[in-house]
Design a protein around this motif. Structure first.
Motif, PDB file in Angstrom:
ATOM      1  N   LEU A 143       0.968  -1.334   0.078  1.00  0.00           N
ATOM      2  CA  LEU A 143      -0.181  -0.408  -0.522  1.00  0.00           C
ATOM      3  C   LEU A 143       0.924   1.224  -0.050  1.00  0.00           C
ATOM      4  O   LEU A 143       1.724   1.495   0.512  1.00  0.00           O
ATOM      5  CB  LEU A 143      -0.824  -0.082   1.036  1.00  0.00           C
ATOM      6  CG  LEU A 143      -1.918   1.663   1.617  1.00  0.00           C
ATOM      7  CD1 LEU A 143      -3.381   1.118   1.592  1.00  0.00           C
ATOM      8  CD2 LEU A 143      -1.006   2.587   2.270  1.00  0.00           C
ATOM      9  N   ASN A 144       0.548   2.247  -1.240  1.00  0.00           N
ATOM     10  CA  ASN A 144       1.218   3.675  -1.044  1.00  0.00           C
ATOM     11  C   ASN A 144      -0.122   4.357  -0.762  1.00  0.00           C
ATOM     12  O   ASN A 144      -0.389   4.699  -1.556  1.00  0.00           O
ATOM     13  CB  ASN A 144       2.771   3.949  -2.067  1.00  0.00           C
ATOM     14  CG  ASN A 144       3.033   2.498  -2.077  1.00  0.00           C
ATOM     15  OD1 ASN A 144       4.716   2.967  -1.267  1.00  0.00           O
ATOM     16  ND2 ASN A 144       3.636   1.601  -2.743  1.00  0.00           N
ATOM     17  N   PHE A 158       1.371  14.471   4.268  1.00  0.00           N
ATOM     18  CA  PHE A 158       1.630  12.834   4.344  1.00  0.00           C
ATOM     19  C   PHE A 158       1.751  11.859   3.050  1.00  0.00           C
ATOM     20  O   PHE A 158       1.377  12.097   2.611  1.00  0.00           O
ATOM     21  CB  PHE A 158       0.147  12.712   5.156  1.00  0.00           C
ATOM     22  CG  PHE A 158      -0.068  11.090   5.272  1.00  0.00           C
ATOM     23  CD1 PHE A 158      -0.446   9.848   5.019  1.00  0.00           C
ATOM     24  CD2 PHE A 158       0.253  11.263   6.915  1.00  0.00           C
ATOM     25  CE1 PHE A 158      -0.715   8.939   5.401  1.00  0.00           C
ATOM     26  CE2 PHE A 158      -0.072   9.411   7.891  1.00  0.00           C
ATOM     27  CZ  PHE A 158      -0.126   8.751   7.007  1.00  0.00           C
ATOM     28  N   ASN A 159       2.905  10.791   3.728  1.00  0.00           N
ATOM     29  CA  ASN A 159       3.191   9.504   2.383  1.00  0.00           C
ATOM     30  C   ASN A 159       3.387   8.942   3.969  1.00  0.00           C
ATOM     31  O   ASN A 159       3.780   8.689   5.101  1.00  0.00           O
ATOM     32  CB  ASN A 159       4.913  10.398   2.207  1.00  0.00           C
ATOM     33  CG  ASN A 159       4.746  11.167   1.265  1.00  0.00           C
ATOM     34  OD1 ASN A 159       3.674  11.134   0.293  1.00  0.00           O
ATOM     35  ND2 ASN A 159       5.119  12.328   1.646  1.00  0.00           N
ATOM     36  N   ILE A 160       2.797   7.605   3.077  1.00  0.00           N
ATOM     37  CA  ILE A 160       2.490   6.428   3.426  1.00  0.00           C
ATOM     38  C   ILE A 160       3.160   5.100   2.746  1.00  0.00           C
ATOM     39  O   ILE A 160       2.849   5.215   1.919  1.00  0.00           O
ATOM     40  CB  ILE A 160       1.155   6.283   4.659  1.00  0.00           C
ATOM     41  CG1 ILE A 160       1.705   4.410   5.532  1.00  0.00           C
ATOM     42  CG2 ILE A 160      -0.119   5.686   3.899  1.00  0.00           C
ATOM     43  CD1 ILE A 160       0.546   4.866   6.662  1.00  0.00           C
ATOM     44  N   ALA A 161       3.679   4.157   3.329  1.00  0.00           N
ATOM     45  CA  ALA A 161       4.502   2.969   2.879  1.00  0.00           C
ATOM     46  C   ALA A 161       4.214   1.418   3.374  1.00  0.00           C
ATOM     47  O   ALA A 161       4.821   1.551   4.234  1.00  0.00           O
ATOM     48  CB  ALA A 161       5.514   2.996   1.522  1.00  0.00           C
ATOM     49  N   GLU A 162       2.922   0.839   2.759  1.00  0.00           N
ATOM     50  CA  GLU A 162       2.819  -0.674   3.819  1.00  0.00           C
ATOM     51  C   GLU A 162       3.449  -2.185   2.834  1.00  0.00           C
ATOM     52  O   GLU A 162       2.571  -1.570   1.959  1.00  0.00           O
ATOM     53  CB  GLU A 162       2.013  -0.710   4.073  1.00  0.00           C
ATOM     54  CG  GLU A 162       1.057   0.466   5.310  1.00  0.00           C
ATOM     55  CD  GLU A 162      -0.281   0.281   6.083  1.00  0.00           C
ATOM     56  OE1 GLU A 162       0.166   0.575   7.248  1.00  0.00           O
ATOM     57  OE2 GLU A 162      -0.824  -0.082   5.662  1.00  0.00           O
ATOM     58  N   THR A 163       4.215  -2.579   3.437  1.00  0.00           N
ATOM     59  CA  THR A 163       3.727  -3.916   2.976  1.00  0.00           C
ATOM     60  C   THR A 163       3.487  -4.566   4.005  1.00  0.00           C
ATOM     61  O   THR A 163       4.023  -4.809   4.734  1.00  0.00           O
ATOM     62  CB  THR A 163       5.706  -4.136   2.344  1.00  0.00           C
ATOM     63  OG1 THR A 163       5.936  -3.241   1.472  1.00  0.00           O
ATOM     64  CG2 THR A 163       5.429  -6.252   2.206  1.00  0.00           C
ATOM     65  N   GLY A 164       2.607  -5.905   3.701  1.00  0.00           N
ATOM     66  CA  GLY A 164       2.021  -6.942   4.628  1.00  0.00           C
ATOM     67  C   GLY A 164       1.906  -8.050   3.590  1.00  0.00           C
ATOM     68  O   GLY A 164       1.701  -8.844   2.328  1.00  0.00           O
ATOM     69  N   ASN A 165       2.236  -9.281   4.441  1.00  0.00           N
ATOM     70  CA  ASN A 165       1.783 -10.709   4.392  1.00  0.00           C
ATOM     71  C   ASN A 165       0.904 -11.674   4.929  1.00  0.00           C
ATOM     72  O   ASN A 165       0.238 -12.887   3.954  1.00  0.00           O
ATOM     73  CB  ASN A 165       2.992 -12.049   4.073  1.00  0.00           C
ATOM     74  CG  ASN A 165       3.092 -11.967   5.516  1.00  0.00           C
ATOM     75  OD1 ASN A 165       3.316 -11.535   6.711  1.00  0.00           O
ATOM     76  ND2 ASN A 165       5.117 -12.000   5.454  1.00  0.00           N
ATOM     77  N   GLY A 166       0.373 -10.726   5.432  1.00  0.00           N
ATOM     78  CA  GLY A 166      -1.155 -11.526   6.150  1.00  0.00           C
ATOM     79  C   GLY A 166      -0.765 -11.270   7.602  1.00  0.00           C
ATOM     80  O   GLY A 166      -1.884 -11.595   8.802  1.00  0.00           O
ATOM     81  N   SER A 167       0.290 -11.564   8.266  1.00  0.00           N
ATOM     82  CA  SER A 167       0.956 -12.201   9.667  1.00  0.00           C
ATOM     83  C   SER A 167       2.220 -10.869  10.204  1.00  0.00           C
ATOM     84  O   SER A 167       2.222 -10.717  11.243  1.00  0.00           O
ATOM     85  CB  SER A 167       1.336 -13.428   9.914  1.00  0.00           C
ATOM     86  OG  SER A 167       2.856 -13.726   8.638  1.00  0.00           O
ATOM     87  N   THR A 168       2.502 -10.195   9.235  1.00  0.00           N
ATOM     88  CA  THR A 168       3.849  -9.284   9.187  1.00  0.00           C
ATOM     89  C   THR A 168       3.501  -8.245   8.184  1.00  0.00           C
ATOM     90  O   THR A 168       2.722  -8.332   7.581  1.00  0.00           O
ATOM     91  CB  THR A 168       4.848  -9.891   9.326  1.00  0.00           C
ATOM     92  OG1 THR A 168       4.685 -10.576   9.902  1.00  0.00           O
ATOM     93  CG2 THR A 168       5.788  -8.692   9.761  1.00  0.00           C
ATOM     94  N   VAL A 169       3.144  -6.756   9.144  1.00  0.00           N
ATOM     95  CA  VAL A 169       3.058  -5.619   8.188  1.00  0.00           C
ATOM     96  C   VAL A 169       4.276  -4.863   8.804  1.00  0.00           C
ATOM     97  O   VAL A 169       4.182  -4.508   9.487  1.00  0.00           O
ATOM     98  CB  VAL A 169       1.971  -5.211   8.566  1.00  0.00           C
ATOM     99  CG1 VAL A 169       1.518  -3.675   7.989  1.00  0.00           C
ATOM    100  CG2 VAL A 169       0.809  -5.791   8.372  1.00  0.00           C
ATOM    101  N   THR A 170       4.769  -4.191   7.644  1.00  0.00           N
ATOM    102  CA  THR A 170       5.745  -2.869   8.072  1.00  0.00           C
ATOM    103  C   THR A 170       5.636  -2.241   7.334  1.00  0.00           C
ATOM    104  O   THR A 170       5.345  -2.144   6.331  1.00  0.00           O
ATOM    105  CB  THR A 170       6.660  -3.396   7.169  1.00  0.00           C
ATOM    106  OG1 THR A 170       7.387  -5.131   7.972  1.00  0.00           O
ATOM    107  CG2 THR A 170       8.312  -2.409   7.336  1.00  0.00           C
ATOM    108  N   THR A 171       5.431  -0.812   7.738  1.00  0.00           N
ATOM    109  CA  THR A 171       5.064   0.978   7.710  1.00  0.00           C
ATOM    110  C   THR A 171       5.962   1.450   7.705  1.00  0.00           C
ATOM    111  O   THR A 171       6.961   1.434   8.698  1.00  0.00           O
ATOM    112  CB  THR A 171       3.907   1.237   8.629  1.00  0.00           C
ATOM    113  OG1 THR A 171       2.296   0.269   8.898  1.00  0.00           O
ATOM    114  CG2 THR A 171       3.807   2.422   8.060  1.00  0.00           C
ATOM    115  N   SER A 172       6.056   2.467   7.034  1.00  0.00           N
ATOM    116  CA  SER A 172       7.448   3.704   7.355  1.00  0.00           C
ATOM    117  C   SER A 172       6.284   5.142   6.368  1.00  0.00           C
ATOM    118  O   SER A 172       4.896   4.899   5.707  1.00  0.00           O
ATOM    119  CB  SER A 172       8.157   3.783   6.259  1.00  0.00           C
ATOM    120  OG  SER A 172       8.766   3.040   6.104  1.00  0.00           O
TER     121      SER A 172
END
Length: 109
Positions: free
Chosen positions: A28-29, A53-67
């Motif tokens: 997600l961006n 505001f800017n956001i970037a997320e990567t996830g695989n269902g069990s882990t999500v990383t957000t900046s």
């Protein structure tokens, strides 16, 4: 900058993109801009300005990383300025939140 209580209005425009990758990974961006106003309940300066505001997320269902990054710059009716900035990075995994960093600054001038 004087602790006044009042009403904040945030007229926001956002754009988000979600991409599904192999193996169930989602990215997600997002980017947002907003016109922000603050009107005090009593005496004191009112403020208006812009927020981005800017956001970037990567996830695989069990882990999500957000900046994320946020920047807000408001000018007061008395000529003063309020500047708010934040940069953060965190990971959420099975209910465990790990904050790599969260740096926020607030300044009045």
């Amino acid at each position: 900058c004087n602790g006044a209580v009042g009403t904040i209005t945030d007229d926001e425009q956002d754009v988000f993109h979600v991409t599904a990758l192999a193996g169930g990974v989602l990215e997600l961006n997002g980017h947002g801009t907003a016109r922000v106003t603050f009107v005090p309940d009593g005496d004191g300066a009112s403020y208006s300005g812009q927020e981005t505001f800017n956001i970037a997320e990567t996830g695989n269902g069990s882990t999500v990383t957000t900046s994320m990054t946020t920047h807000m710059h408001l000018r007061g009716s008395d000529g003063s300025f309020i500047t708010i900035r934040e940069v953060a990075h965190l990971t959420v995994s099975a209910g465990d939140v790990r904050v790599a960093f969260d740096r926020a600054t607030f300044s009045c001038s």
